[in-house]
Design a protein around this motif. Structure first.
Motif, mmCIF file in Angstrom:
data_model
loop_
_atom_site.group_PDB
_atom_site.id
_atom_site.type_symbol
_atom_site.label_atom_id
_atom_site.label_comp_id
_atom_site.label_asym_id
_atom_site.label_seq_id
_atom_site.Cartn_x
_atom_site.Cartn_y
_atom_site.Cartn_z
ATOM 1 N N GLU A 164 1.785 -13.426 11.983
ATOM 2 C CA GLU A 164 0.556 -14.198 12.208
ATOM 3 C C GLU A 164 -0.533 -13.524 11.393
ATOM 4 O O GLU A 164 -0.828 -12.350 11.592
ATOM 5 C CB GLU A 164 0.193 -14.226 13.689
ATOM 6 C CG GLU A 164 -1.011 -15.108 13.996
ATOM 7 C CD GLU A 164 -1.331 -15.152 15.488
ATOM 8 O OE1 GLU A 164 -2.350 -15.745 15.850
ATOM 9 O OE2 GLU A 164 -0.549 -14.583 16.270
ATOM 10 N N ARG A 165 -1.132 -14.261 10.460
ATOM 11 C CA ARG A 165 -2.055 -13.667 9.494
ATOM 12 C C ARG A 165 -3.448 -13.522 10.106
ATOM 13 O O ARG A 165 -4.377 -14.266 9.794
ATOM 14 C CB ARG A 165 -2.105 -14.498 8.228
ATOM 15 C CG ARG A 165 -0.774 -14.615 7.512
ATOM 16 C CD ARG A 165 -0.359 -13.309 6.902
ATOM 17 N NE ARG A 165 -1.009 -13.071 5.637
ATOM 18 C CZ ARG A 165 -1.053 -11.903 5.037
ATOM 19 N NH1 ARG A 165 -0.535 -10.841 5.623
ATOM 20 N NH2 ARG A 165 -1.652 -11.769 3.879
ATOM 21 N N THR A 166 -3.593 -12.524 10.978
ATOM 22 C CA THR A 166 -4.894 -12.226 11.566
ATOM 23 C C THR A 166 -5.345 -10.851 11.076
ATOM 24 O O THR A 166 -4.535 -10.042 10.605
ATOM 25 C CB THR A 166 -4.820 -12.226 13.099
ATOM 26 O OG1 THR A 166 -3.917 -11.185 13.530
ATOM 27 C CG2 THR A 166 -4.308 -13.572 13.624
ATOM 28 N N ASN A 167 -6.639 -10.584 11.196
ATOM 29 C CA ASN A 167 -7.170 -9.279 10.780
ATOM 30 C C ASN A 167 -6.538 -8.147 11.582
ATOM 31 O O ASN A 167 -6.239 -7.072 11.041
ATOM 32 C CB ASN A 167 -8.685 -9.266 10.943
ATOM 33 C CG ASN A 167 -9.379 -10.250 10.003
ATOM 34 O OD1 ASN A 167 -8.785 -10.712 9.039
ATOM 35 N ND2 ASN A 167 -10.624 -10.577 10.304
ATOM 36 N N ARG A 168 -6.342 -8.379 12.862
ATOM 37 C CA ARG A 168 -5.734 -7.345 13.721
ATOM 38 C C ARG A 168 -4.320 -7.019 13.244
ATOM 39 O O ARG A 168 -3.927 -5.849 13.157
ATOM 40 C CB ARG A 168 -5.716 -7.834 15.160
ATOM 41 C CG ARG A 168 -4.970 -6.922 16.126
ATOM 42 C CD ARG A 168 -5.049 -7.488 17.548
ATOM 43 N NE ARG A 168 -4.236 -6.718 18.476
ATOM 44 C CZ ARG A 168 -2.939 -6.965 18.695
ATOM 45 N NH1 ARG A 168 -2.349 -7.964 18.048
ATOM 46 N NH2 ARG A 168 -2.254 -6.240 19.552
ATOM 47 N N ASN A 169 -3.539 -8.054 12.895
ATOM 48 C CA ASN A 169 -2.169 -7.812 12.459
ATOM 49 C C ASN A 169 -2.120 -7.134 11.094
ATOM 50 O O ASN A 169 -1.192 -6.367 10.814
ATOM 51 C CB ASN A 169 -1.409 -9.139 12.405
ATOM 52 C CG ASN A 169 -0.987 -9.594 13.788
ATOM 53 O OD1 ASN A 169 -1.343 -8.971 14.780
ATOM 54 N ND2 ASN A 169 -0.256 -10.681 13.865
ATOM 55 N N ILE A 170 -3.104 -7.407 10.252
ATOM 56 C CA ILE A 170 -3.143 -6.729 8.956
ATOM 57 C C ILE A 170 -3.386 -5.232 9.152
ATOM 58 O O ILE A 170 -2.777 -4.395 8.480
ATOM 59 C CB ILE A 170 -4.223 -7.360 8.061
ATOM 60 C CG1 ILE A 170 -3.750 -8.735 7.564
ATOM 61 C CG2 ILE A 170 -4.550 -6.455 6.865
ATOM 62 C CD1 ILE A 170 -4.759 -9.482 6.743
ATOM 63 N N VAL A 171 -4.256 -4.883 10.083
ATOM 64 C CA VAL A 171 -4.509 -3.462 10.369
ATOM 65 C C VAL A 171 -3.258 -2.807 10.938
ATOM 66 O O VAL A 171 -2.872 -1.696 10.533
ATOM 67 C CB VAL A 171 -5.699 -3.317 11.340
ATOM 68 C CG1 VAL A 171 -5.842 -1.869 11.792
ATOM 69 C CG2 VAL A 171 -6.990 -3.787 10.683
ATOM 70 N N LEU A 172 -2.581 -3.483 11.883
ATOM 71 C CA LEU A 172 -1.349 -2.929 12.454
ATOM 72 C C LEU A 172 -0.257 -2.823 11.390
ATOM 73 O O LEU A 172 0.495 -1.839 11.353
ATOM 74 C CB LEU A 172 -0.878 -3.796 13.618
ATOM 75 C CG LEU A 172 -1.781 -3.803 14.856
ATOM 76 C CD1 LEU A 172 -1.245 -4.782 15.893
ATOM 77 C CD2 LEU A 172 -1.882 -2.401 15.459
#
Length: 375
Positions: A164-172
């Motif tokens: 899921e291309r969210t900012n939170r997932n990019i950080v994780l």
């Protein structure tokens, strides 16, 4: 031969981990929202992300190697060191191509993560092959554990960042990527011994630690600068987020559809033309030419993109290379199996109509208000 004792600089080890984090964040951020970009912008973003991720893997490895302390003097083969960087960038690029130019199924996501992990391992061992005056000796334990962790953590990183291309997932995903790069390097080094060699088989020119440090520092500056650049984009709310937020705040209000503007160029500057001003659009290689009553403008859209955007507005595709605004057609001429749309004004060329579209275009033009068929 006896093996050599070695240690690592704690400061450079920490810097290597920081570079892995920054490069991972930069590369994964560069691939956000690519579906809304043109094909050219998409290719550029993929190329830059490949350099950020692959170059980050290379920089992390050699920052760690700069912190390697052996009781002997050793050098690096410059050609092999360069090959290791190019290999990392190309393999990472292959993983990103899988993610952005194919159907992103669970199998593709897993395969892309595995390719990324293999890129880390290949870069590490090619880089180690560049050592001169000493030789790295590997153990099965180090090879196996570092390989499993590198591939496994990279698969996890891609699943987190692309599930899921969210900012939170990019950080994780960034954290998982940095862990994969660092664990692959240091677990492999944990299972590695070094032996001194009396000579060296040079493949390319010899490079000492000072020269390598200059190259790594320069590339690290580029990575950190790119990180600052992509970080700014997180401070600007995207259009998609605003469109999603509006119905939640005002569930009964219907957002007004955005007015389409055609991006064109005039005298080196960008201008936006309303479709209502356009007589017709003509394909020009991978781009198009936009004709108005007074000028012809260059447009970055390919004809397929122009068709997708303008046909819903009433434009007619008279030919595989032409889109016509029927409002400005003053006459339709047909001669056997050929046709053309005539516009007002001597300086405006006619738009051809292909044989397969003659009947449809003739019927569409005749159906307009005020139009009549010649008898």
């Amino acid at each position: 031969m006896e093996t050599l004792p070695f240690t690592h600089s704690a400061f450079l080890t920490a810097m290597a981990g920081l570079v892995a984090l920054v490069s991972g964040f930069t590369g994964l951020s560069l691939t956000r929202d690519l579906s809304s970009k043109t094909m050219f912008d998409k290719k550029v973003s993929i190329a830059l992300a490949s350099v950020a991720l692959g170059g980050g893997i290379w920089a992390m490895h050699f920052i760690s190697m700069l912190g390697l302390q052996l009781p002997i003097l050793f050098y690096y083969d410059a050609a092999i060191t360069l090959i290791s960087a190019l290999t990392a960038i190309l393999i990472v690029g292959a993983a990103l191509i899988l993610l952005h130019f194919t159907n992103r199924t669970p199998l593709v996501i897993t395969l892309a993560g595995a390719v990324l992990g293999i890129g880390i391992l290949v870069m590490h061992y090619i880089g180690m092959a560049g050592l001169e005056l000493c030789r790295a000796i590997y153990t099965p334990f180090g090879l196996l554990v570092s390989s499993i962790l590198a591939v496994g953590l990279c698969i996890l990183a891609i699943w987190v960042a692309y599930g899921e291309r969210t900012n939170r997932n990019i950080v994780l995903g960034t954290l998982c990527f940095a862990m994969a790069v660092c664990s692959a390097h240091f677990l492999a080094m944990f299972g590695t011994a070094f032996q001194a060699l009396p000579g060296a088989n040079e493949f390319g020119p010899r490079m000492d630690n000072e020269t390598l440090a200059l190259g790594v520092i320069l590339f690290s500056f580029v990575i950190f600068g790119a990180c600052l650049w992509v970080s700014v984009t997180y401070l600007v709310p995207s259009t998609q987020q605003e469109e999603v937020a509006l119905p939640a705040a005002r569930p009964k209000a219907e957002p007004a559809p955005p007015l389409l503007q055609i991006p064109c160029e005039r005298d080196g500057g960008k201008v936006f033309i309303a479709p209502a001003e356009v007589l017709f659009v003509r394909a020009d290689g991978h781009y198009t030419q936009v004709y108005t009553h007074t000028e012809r403008l260059f447009c970055v859209w390919p004809v397929t993109e122009a068709s997708k955007r303008l046909e819903p507005l009433g434009f007619l595709k008279t030919h595989r290379s032409y889109l016509v605004n029927p409002t400005y057609v003053v006459r339709f001429e047909r001669n056997k199996d050929k046709g053309r749309c005539i516009f007002d004004g001597d300086s405006v060329p006619p738009a051809p109509v292909s044989r397969s579209k003659l009947r449809d275009i003739q019927d569409a033009l005749a159906a307009q208000v005020g139009a009549f068929r010649a008898t």
